[in-house]
Design an enzyme around this catalytic site. Structure first.
Site, PDB file in Angstrom:
ATOM      1  CE1 TYR A  63      33.201  42.465   6.060  1.00  0.00           C
ATOM      2  CE2 TYR A  63      35.110  41.040   5.888  1.00  0.00           C
ATOM      3  CZ  TYR A  63      34.269  41.801   6.644  1.00  0.00           C
ATOM      4  OH  TYR A  63      34.482  41.904   7.998  1.00  0.00           O
ATOM      5  CD  GLU A  64      30.016  38.233   3.724  1.00  0.00           C
ATOM      6  OE1 GLU A  64      29.219  37.667   2.950  1.00  0.00           O
ATOM      7  OE2 GLU A  64      31.064  37.679   4.115  1.00  0.00           O
ATOM      8  N   GLY A  65      28.973  41.588  -0.302  1.00  0.00           N
ATOM      9  CA  GLY A  65      28.232  42.431  -1.229  1.00  0.00           C
ATOM     10  C   GLY A  65      28.546  43.885  -0.946  1.00  0.00           C
TER      11      GLY A  65
END
Length: 600
Positions: free
Chosen positions: A446-448
Site C-alpha cells: 500500500y501507499e504505492g
C-alpha cells in the site's frame, strides 16, 4: 506472547551523538528552545505508552479483528483499542508535533518520528488510526481553506476526531487517473463551496471505527467539467458527521462502510469498502488539483509505512534474540558452549546469528535513515533560510521512495528471518512472530507498491532532474569520505562506501543512456536500482554510526561495542548484495520482454 522494550538508548545515540539534533533544531526559529532533556523525557514517556498500553493489545487485536454491523454500517475495533485511544488523547500524544495555532505542542517532527516507531513496534494495526489522522492534518494544514482549518485542525490535533485518505477504487489502485467518483456542486444557497459526492472506495484504512466521535475523510473525486486522467482529480473533505456552524456534530453524512476486507494481516485495523451516496463535502485546494494536495498526505503516509516496517523489524528482532538465548538445540560445531545443559542455546549457531544480525542491522540502519529524514523535514518546515529549505526538500523527496520500498522490503526479510529463528514455534499464533510477518507484508504494497516507488526514484527523482538530487545527497557522502579517508580505523567502512558511490554513478549514467532508446529500460532496472541506492544510504549511515562507536570504544558502554560489531556485519554480509543487483540492473530489458505474452 511477544514482548517489547523501547530502544530508547539507540534513539538517544542517533539524536544526540550521530545527528546532533538539538543543535540543528536550535537553529530553527520554531525550536529555538529545544533541549536534550525534553526530547529524552518525551521518548521515555512515549516508550511507556507503547509498551504498556498498546503492545498488550496486539496479539488479541489480531485474533479478534474488527466487526461491522451491516444495518448501521458502524465498525467496532477490537476490545481495548478504544480505551487505549482515549488514553492516547488524554496524554496529548496526537498534538505532539502539531501547530500551536491549532492546539498543538509544536515539538519537532523528529521526535514524533521516534514515538511512531515505538507505537508501530507495539501495535501497527492500532497505530494506523492516529497515524492516518496526522496525514489528514498535514494535508489540510497545507491546502485547506481558512474555514476548513478552523473546523477540522483543532479536533484532528487533539485527537477528538480522526482522519482517513480515500483514494483507491475497485478498478483503479495506483493509477488514480482512472477513478470515477463524482462530485456535483450543491446549488447556491447551500453551504459555501459544497458538493455531493458519489462513488465507491476500497482498501480505506481506518475508514470506519468507534475510537473517535467523528472521522474526517479526504476524498478524491471528479467535478462535472473535469478533464480526463489525473489532471481532472479534485480533493474534498467529507466528514462522517456533518459539522454545525458552532463546531458541534450534525447529521450523519452519506458516507458509509459497506464492507470490511478479510485480509492477511493488520486485522486490528478496519480496512473498509466505503460507499458515498450523495455525501456532502467541501473542496480542498483548487479544482482539478487534488493530487497535488493529496500528495502531502501520500508522502507522509509513505514515510509512515517505512516506519511501520522499522517498528516490526525491531520488535521481531527483540523477540527472536530472547528466544535464541533460551532455546537449546544441538551442540555448537566448534565445541560445547553450555556444558551444564543438554544442548547449546541456538544463539551460538552461525546461521541463527546471521538471521538475528540481519534484522538488527536493518532495524538500526532504518532508524538512522528515518531519523535523519525527519530532521530534514523539521528544517523544511521551520527554517528561515530558503536555500536550506530547498536542499531539505530535495533530500526528503529523494529519500521518501527509498524509505518506503527499501525499509519495507527489509522488514519482510527481517521478520521472516526472525520467525525462522523460532522454528515451528514461530509459525503458531501465540508466539506473535507469524503476525509480524503477516503485518509486514502489506507495507510493501500500500501507499504505492515498491515497484512504483522504484519507478518514482529512478524515473522522476534521478533521471527526471538529471541526477541533481542524487548528486546533492552524494555530496554529503563524498564530504564524509574525504573527512574520514585519512582515518586508518575507518578504512573498512570508507573504502566500500566510496566504491559503491562510484559504481552507482556509472550505473545511473548507463541506465539513463539506455532509456533514451527504450523507456522500458527504466522499468527493467528500477527495482534493482532502488535497492542499490538504499544500500548506499544505509552504508553511509552505518559508517557514521561506526565512526562514533570507534571514538567511544573505551567508554565501557556496550552500545558502542554492539554498534561496531553490527556495522561490520552489515558491510561484510549485507552490502555485498549490491554486486548482484548492479549486474541484474545492467542486464537490461531484453530478457524480460522477449517472450510472447501468449506463452506466459
Amino acid at each position: 506472547m511477544p514482548s517489547y522494550h523501547p530502544p530508547i538508548r539507540d534513539m538517544q545515540f542517533l539524536l544526540h551523538e550521530v545527528f546532533g539534533a538539538v543543535a540543528t533544531l536550535k537553529g530553527l526559529p520554531a525550536h529555538a528552545d529545544t533541549d536534550a532533556d525534553t526530547l529524552n523525557a518525551v521518548l521515555e514517556e512515549g516508550g511507556k505508552f507503547a509498551s504498556q498500553v498498546t503492545a498488550p493489545l496486539n496479539l488479541s487485536g489480531d485474533a479478534e479483528g474488527c466487526t461491522l454491523d451491516q444495518q448501521s454500517h458502524e465498525v467496532r475495533a477490537p476490545q481495548g483499542f478504544k480505551q487505549a485511544y482515549q488514553q492516547y488523547v488524554a496524554g496529548g500524544w496526537p498534538s505532539l508535533s502539531c501547530d500551536p495555532a491549532y492546539g498543538g505542542q509544536g515539538l519537532p517532527l523528529v521526535l514524533n518520528q521516534c514515538i511512531y516507531e515505538m507505537l508501530n513496534s507495539a501495535n501497527q494495526a492500532w497505530t494506523m488510526y492516529p497515524g492516518l489522522s496526522h496525514g489528514a492534518y498535514e494535508a489540510l494544514h497545507a491546502h485547506g481553506t481558512p474555514a476548513q482549518k478552523a473546523t477540522y485542525l483543532p479536533r484532528l490535533t487533539s485527537g477528538e476526531w480522526t482522519g482517513t485518505m480515500c483514494l483507491t477504487e475497485p478498478h483503479c489502485g495506483t493509477d488514480l487517473g482512472l477513478l470515477r467518483s463524482k462530485a456535483e456542486p450543491i446549488p447556491d444557497g447551500a453551504a459555501e463551496a459544497s458538493f455531493r459526492l458519489t462513488g465507491e472506495k476500497i482498501f480505506i484504512s481506518a475508514g470506519e471505527h468507534d475510537l473517535a466521535a467523528n472521522i474526517v475523510h479526504l476524498v478524491l473525486a471528479r467535478l462535472p467539467d473535469a478533464p480526463a486522467g489525473s489532471k481532472g482529480i479534485s480533493l474534498f473533505v467529507v466528514p462522517k458527521f456533518l459539522v454545525n456552524a458552532d463546531g458541534s456534530l450534525g447529521d450523519r453524512n452519506r458516507i458509509f462502510c459497506s464492507g470490511l476486507e478479510h485480509k492477511m494481516g493488520i486485522h486490528g485495523n478496519a480496512t473498509c469498502q466505503m460507499r458515498l451516496d450523495g455525501a456532502v463535502g467541501t473542496l480542498v485546494g483548487a479544482p482539478h488539483k487534488g493530487l497535488a494536495a493529496m500528495f502531502v498526505m501520500m508522502n507522509a503516509a509513505r514515510l509512515g509505512v517505512g516506519t511501520q516496517s522499522l517498528g516490526l523489524t525491531e520488535v521481531a528482532y527483540q523477540n527472536a534474540v530472547a528466544y535464541a538465548r533460551d532455546r537449546i538445540q544441538m551442540r555448537s560445531l566448534s565445541g560445547t558452549k553450555a556444558p551444564t545443559l543438554a544442548a547449546d542455546p541456538i544463539i551460538v549457531h552461525p546461521d541463527v546469528r546471521k538471521m538475528l544480525l540481519t534484522a538488527r542491522a536493518y532495524a538500526e540502519g532504518g532508524r538512522a535513515m528515518l531519523m535523519f529524514t525527519a530532521l530534514q523535514l523539521d528544517v523544511l518546515v521551520s527554517s528561515a533560510d530558503e536555500q536550506e529549505k530547498k536542499e531539505a526538500d530535495d533530500t526528503v523527496a529523494l529519500l521518501t521512495p527509498i524509505i518506503k520500498a527499501f525499509i519495507t522490503d527489509n522488514g519482510w526479510t527481517a521478520t521472516s528471518a526472525c520467525l525462522q529463528v523460532f522454528g515451528g514455534h514461530g509459525y503458531v499464533h501465540g508466539s506473535g512472530m507469524e503476525q509480524f510477518v503477516r503485518d509486514a507484508r502489506i507495507n510493501m504494497i500500500y501507499e504505492g507498491t515498491n515497484t512504483i516507488q522504484s519507478l518514482d526514484l529512478l524515473g522522476r527523482k534521478v533521471l527526471g532532474d538529471n541526477g541533481a538530487k542524487l548528486k546533492r545527497f552524494g555530496q554529503r557522502i563524498a564530504e564524509f569520505v574525504d573527512e574520514e579517508g585519512v582515518n586508518e580505523a575507518m578504512q573498512e567502512f570508507i573504502n566500500p562506501l566510496a566504491d559503491l558511490g562510484d559504481k552507482l554513478t556509472k550505473l545511473t549514467t548507463e541506465i539513463g543512456m539506455k532509456a533514451f532508446g527504450n523507456a522500458d529500460e527504466v522499468g527493467a532496472a528500477a527495482v534493482d536500482y532502488l535497492r542499490v541506492v538504499g544500500h548506499l544510504c544505509f552504508a553511509y549511515f552505518w559508517a557514521r554510526m561506526a565512526k562514533i562507536a570507534l571514538d567511544q570504544q573505551g567508554s565501557g558502554d556496550p552500545l558502542y561495542t554492539a554498534k561496531l560489531a553490527t556495522a561490520r556485519f552489515y558491510y561484510a554480509k549485507l552490502l555485498p548484495e549490491t554486486a548482484s543487483l548492479i549486474r541484474s540492473a545492467r542486464s537490461g530489458v531484453a530478457s524480460l520482454m522477449a517472450m510472447d505474452e501468449s506463452l506466459f
